[in-house]
Design a protein around this motif. Structure first.
Motif, PDB file in Angstrom:
ATOM      1  N   ILE A   1       0.844  -1.206   0.000  1.00  0.00           N
ATOM      2  CA  ILE A   1       0.000   0.000   0.000  1.00  0.00           C
ATOM      3  C   ILE A   1       0.878   1.255   0.000  1.00  0.00           C
ATOM      4  O   ILE A   1       0.609   2.222  -0.711  1.00  0.00           O
ATOM      5  N   LEU A   2       1.955   1.209   0.788  1.00  0.00           N
ATOM      6  CA  LEU A   2       2.788   2.408   0.944  1.00  0.00           C
ATOM      7  C   LEU A   2       3.889   2.522  -0.114  1.00  0.00           C
ATOM      8  O   LEU A   2       4.460   3.594  -0.282  1.00  0.00           O
ATOM      9  N   SER A   3       4.198   1.452  -0.786  1.00  0.00           N
ATOM     10  CA  SER A   3       5.274   1.486  -1.801  1.00  0.00           C
ATOM     11  C   SER A   3       4.801   0.796  -3.068  1.00  0.00           C
ATOM     12  O   SER A   3       5.430  -0.130  -3.559  1.00  0.00           O
ATOM     13  N   THR A   4       3.658   1.273  -3.582  1.00  0.00           N
ATOM     14  CA  THR A   4       3.006   0.606  -4.712  1.00  0.00           C
ATOM     15  C   THR A   4       3.914   0.468  -5.924  1.00  0.00           C
ATOM     16  O   THR A   4       3.735  -0.434  -6.734  1.00  0.00           O
ATOM     17  N   HIS A   5       4.868   1.394  -6.042  1.00  0.00           N
ATOM     18  CA  HIS A   5       5.688   1.404  -7.259  1.00  0.00           C
ATOM     19  C   HIS A   5       6.855   0.426  -7.179  1.00  0.00           C
ATOM     20  O   HIS A   5       7.617   0.314  -8.125  1.00  0.00           O
TER      21      HIS A   5
ATOM     22  N   THR B   1       3.658   8.797   0.286  1.00  0.00           N
ATOM     23  CA  THR B   1       3.351   7.690   1.201  1.00  0.00           C
ATOM     24  C   THR B   1       2.089   8.006   2.001  1.00  0.00           C
ATOM     25  O   THR B   1       1.215   7.146   2.175  1.00  0.00           O
TER      26      THR B   1
ATOM     27  N   ARG C   1      -0.949   7.579  -0.158  1.00  0.00           N
ATOM     28  CA  ARG C   1      -1.304   6.163  -0.320  1.00  0.00           C
ATOM     29  C   ARG C   1      -2.053   5.657   0.912  1.00  0.00           C
ATOM     30  O   ARG C   1      -3.025   4.909   0.794  1.00  0.00           O
ATOM     31  N   GLY C   2      -1.564   6.082   2.094  1.00  0.00           N
ATOM     32  CA  GLY C   2      -2.245   5.704   3.331  1.00  0.00           C
ATOM     33  C   GLY C   2      -3.668   6.246   3.363  1.00  0.00           C
ATOM     34  O   GLY C   2      -4.601   5.553   3.772  1.00  0.00           O
TER      35      GLY C   2
ATOM     36  N   ALA D   1      -5.862   4.292   1.284  1.00  0.00           N
ATOM     37  CA  ALA D   1      -6.172   2.997   1.908  1.00  0.00           C
ATOM     38  C   ALA D   1      -7.100   3.164   3.113  1.00  0.00           C
ATOM     39  O   ALA D   1      -7.403   2.187   3.792  1.00  0.00           O
TER      40      ALA D   1
ATOM     41  N   TRP E   1      -6.511   5.146   5.853  1.00  0.00           N
ATOM     42  CA  TRP E   1      -5.819   5.350   7.136  1.00  0.00           C
ATOM     43  C   TRP E   1      -5.891   6.781   7.652  1.00  0.00           C
ATOM     44  O   TRP E   1      -5.486   7.029   8.787  1.00  0.00           O
TER      45      TRP E   1
ATOM     46  N   ASP F   1      -0.717   5.516  -9.638  1.00  0.00           N
ATOM     47  CA  ASP F   1       0.311   5.560  -8.600  1.00  0.00           C
ATOM     48  C   ASP F   1       1.664   5.295  -9.252  1.00  0.00           C
ATOM     49  O   ASP F   1       2.270   4.241  -9.072  1.00  0.00           O
TER      50      ASP F   1
ATOM     51  N   TRP G   1       1.843  10.803  -9.542  1.00  0.00           N
ATOM     52  CA  TRP G   1       2.112  11.600  -8.328  1.00  0.00           C
ATOM     53  C   TRP G   1       2.289  13.060  -8.687  1.00  0.00           C
ATOM     54  O   TRP G   1       1.927  13.947  -7.926  1.00  0.00           O
TER      55      TRP G   1
END
Lengths: 255, 386
Positions: free
Chosen positions: A165-169, B38, B41-42, B45, B47, B71, B76
């Motif tokens: 989720i945090l490092s999709t790339h 980051t 992305r959270g 999701a 968060w 993504d 970005w």
């Protein structure tokens, strides 16, 4: 010469003098950054001795960078398997700058190398509980790897999912979760994750080999053979290429 | 499109092509993108936001950018690049509202578009580009006497990053210098900015966190957290005190390869002090544009010097990004005046010399932009350091 002209010339000369002195005084810090950049590039290309020398030069040029230099040197030592030296550099970085996540993250990676999985989990958990987003994805990834090495695949899959989720790339978390899925017999999800990892990094031979294993386990033989062939075309490792060729023979021989 | 806008279109096209090339050459996260992408992305999701020191609007832009454009590096950076391009248009429009001569308008736009720090910030997924673009929008609306809309733009700028409030200070200083006979104008702008800020803060925050917050509480949290980052609490190689931004050339690699070098273009940096002295002189002679440039410079840059001295707040060179436009307008005025002075010279070689100096300067500016850009071989590879 009139007064206006004298004033303009004087201001010009003053500006030149100011700029020159400013450039001279800032050059040590800038040179330190260049040394760091070269150290990172040298380490990435496997020129480890050169990387360590550049880090030493960086520190000499700007002693305020002691913590980041120590983290950089720890990564180099870890890359060559000198885990004790790496650990002492990480501890030095943490002593200098206790709040910085990269030192804990590097130490966790070093603990992984030393197979001290519990210590790796503790360092990663510290970063995760501090919600340090700059290192969060990597922390979940390393902790997941530690759990996977301890055969705790449920926790590993959970952590790899957060890392994704945090490092999709990045391809690695997908590939690691695929391995974990494979370890618990969930081959469909393993194949899907390996496919995603391959789409992000098409040159990594290992992903094809491991997806081939998952295809084979799932009974998808033509796909498995295609992946082993792709692996052979990409890998430089003759031993593993022989293994992949044997796999192909085994599958095709078995009908 | 009218022929007169052709130079602007050409500048925008060159800038956009370079942005896309740079983004495509940079598959990894750059510097504080590691925080904000980051975090985005959270948020996607479910968060919620991680960094409560920053208000929600810029984060919402980044989340939307990733949600709709993917993504990946271009996903970005899509909205930052779009906003950065809009900021060039705003500088162009501001110059026109200030009734700068046509040549000065084009020079200012050229200098801003091809200035390294402004280009760098508008090509990466950080918060500043949104705040600065909205601030420029507020300046434009203020100059067009659209005070309520200007207040809204100013509020949005501050909701992207709290430093956007400095745009309000710039407007106030400009009003002090040029427009004091009409106090209602600045009052209207300030009050509408305050109302929009308070009303929109919880709404935008809700979009990210799905919680309804009290705007005062949200602002208080943001201020307390942002104030806690001081030079005394730790060392950051990226941090530098505000006075050093103009007195000490202190470039900083956000990433060495491909190079993302945080540095004001040397052609602009060398001229900051002399140009602002020139703007003071022109302001005394009654130049509206010089007064605005000066107020902009003081409101968005000079204020950092006492703020840092009093609070010890850690500051970074890229906090100078909102001020780049002011310096570019000042430089454009100075270059225009220089080129005009050329006409008065009787001797031909003197006229040629002035032309060569002015256009040589612009060529050097463009060359520095290329050399410092991410598509050029990194200085870290070839600059001798011994």
């Amino acid at each position: 010469m009139n007064t206006k002209r004298v004033t303009v010339i004087a201001i010009g000369a003053l500006m030149v003098a100011l700029c020159t002195s400013a450039l001279c005084s800032s050059s040590a810090a800038f040179r330190a950054q260049i040394a760091q950049a070269r150290a990172v590039m040298a380490a990435r290309d496997g020129r480890y001795r050169e990387a360590l020398a550049e880090y030493d030069r960086e520190l000499a040029l700007d002693p305020r960078l002691a913590a980041s230099v120590a983290v950089g040197k720890a990564s180099v030592y870890a890359a060559v398997g000198e885990y004790d030296l790496a650990l002492s550099q990480c501890n030095l970085a943490i002593a200098v700058s206790p709040q910085e996540p990269p030192a804990y993250l590097t130490r966790a990676a070093v603990y992984l190398g030393k197979k001290d999985y519990q210590a790796a989990i503790e360092d990663c958990s510290r970063i995760i509980s501090a919600s340090a987003a700059i290192a969060l994805g990597q922390a979940y990834f390393i902790r997941g790897t530690a759990y996977a090495n301890m055969d705790n695949f449920t926790e590993a899959i959970k952590d790899f999912t957060y890392a994704i989720i945090l490092s999709t790339h990045k391809a690695e978390p997908y590939a690691s979760r695929a391995m974990a899925y494979g370890s618990v017999g969930n081959y469909d999800d393993a194949i899907a994750d390996f496919s995603r990892a391959i789409s992000l990094d098409r040159r990594r031979a290992a992903y094809y080999y491991n997806r081939g294993l998952s295809y084979e386990a799932a009974g998808m033989k033509p796909e498995a053979v295609a992946d082993f062939r792709k692996f052979i075309s990409l890998t430089d490792d003759s031993e593993w290429a022989t293994k992949a060729a044997a796999k192909i023979d085994e599958i095709q021989g078995g009908g | 499109m009218r022929w007169q806008h052709f130079p602007l279109a050409a500048i925008l096209l060159i800038s956009l092509v370079m942005h896309v090339a740079a983004a495509a050459a940079t598959p990894d996260l750059v510097f504080d993108e590691n925080y904000y992408v980051t975090e985005a992305r959270g948020i996607l999701a479910g968060w919620g936001p991680l960094y409560l020191e920053h208000p929600p609007l810029a984060k919402l832009f980044l989340v939307t950018s990733i949600r709709f454009f993917g993504d990946d590096p271009l996903g970005w950076r899509f909205f930052p690049i779009l906003c950065g391009t809009c900021s060039i248009v705003f500088v162009y429009l501001i110059c026109r509202e200030l009734t700068l001569p046509r040549r000065a308008v084009i020079i200012a736009t050229f200098l801003f578009a091809f200035e390294n720090l402004a280009f760098l910030q508008s090509g990466i997924a950080m918060l500043d580009v949104f705040s600065v673009t909205l601030m420029l929008g507020a300046f434009y609306l203020y100059l067009r006497s659209r005070y309520i809309a200007g207040g809204l733009a100013l509020a949005l700028s501050s909701l992207a990053k709290l430093a956007g409030v400095l745009g309000g200070l710039a407007v106030f200083l400009d009003w002090l210098v040029s427009n004091r006979k009409r106090p209602l104008t600045v009052l209207l702008l300030a009050s509408s900015a305050a109302i929009f800020f308070v009303a929109l803060f919880p709404l935008l925050d809700y979009a990210l966190s799905h919680r309804i917050g009290n705007p005062i509480g949200l602002l208080q949290t943001a201020l307390v957290r942002t104030a806690s980052l001081t030079f005394d609490t730790g060392f950051s190689p990226a941090a530098s005190p505000p006075a050093s931004w103009i007195l000490d050339y202190h470039p900083f690699f956000l990433v060495p390869l491909p190079q993302y070098l945080a540095a004001v273009s040397p052609t602009v940096w060398l001229m900051i002090v002399p140009v602002m002295i020139y703007m003071v002189s022109k302001t005394f002679k009654g130049s509206r544009a010089a007064a605005f440039s000066l107020a902009w410079f003081a409101g968005t840059y000079l204020i950092w010097i006492p703020v840092e001295a009093v609070t010890g707040r850690m500051t970074y060179l890229y906090y100078f990004y909102p001020t780049v436009g002011a310096v570019c307008i000042g430089l454009a005025l100075a270059l225009h005046d220089l080129l005009e002075a050329r006409r008065a010279k009787a001797v031909k070689y003197k006229r040629l010399l002035i032309s060569a100096a002015a256009y040589g300067y612009l060529a050097a500016h463009f060359a520095f932009w290329i050399v410092l850009s991410p598509v050029f071989p990194s200085l870290a590879l070839w600059l001798p350091i011994r």
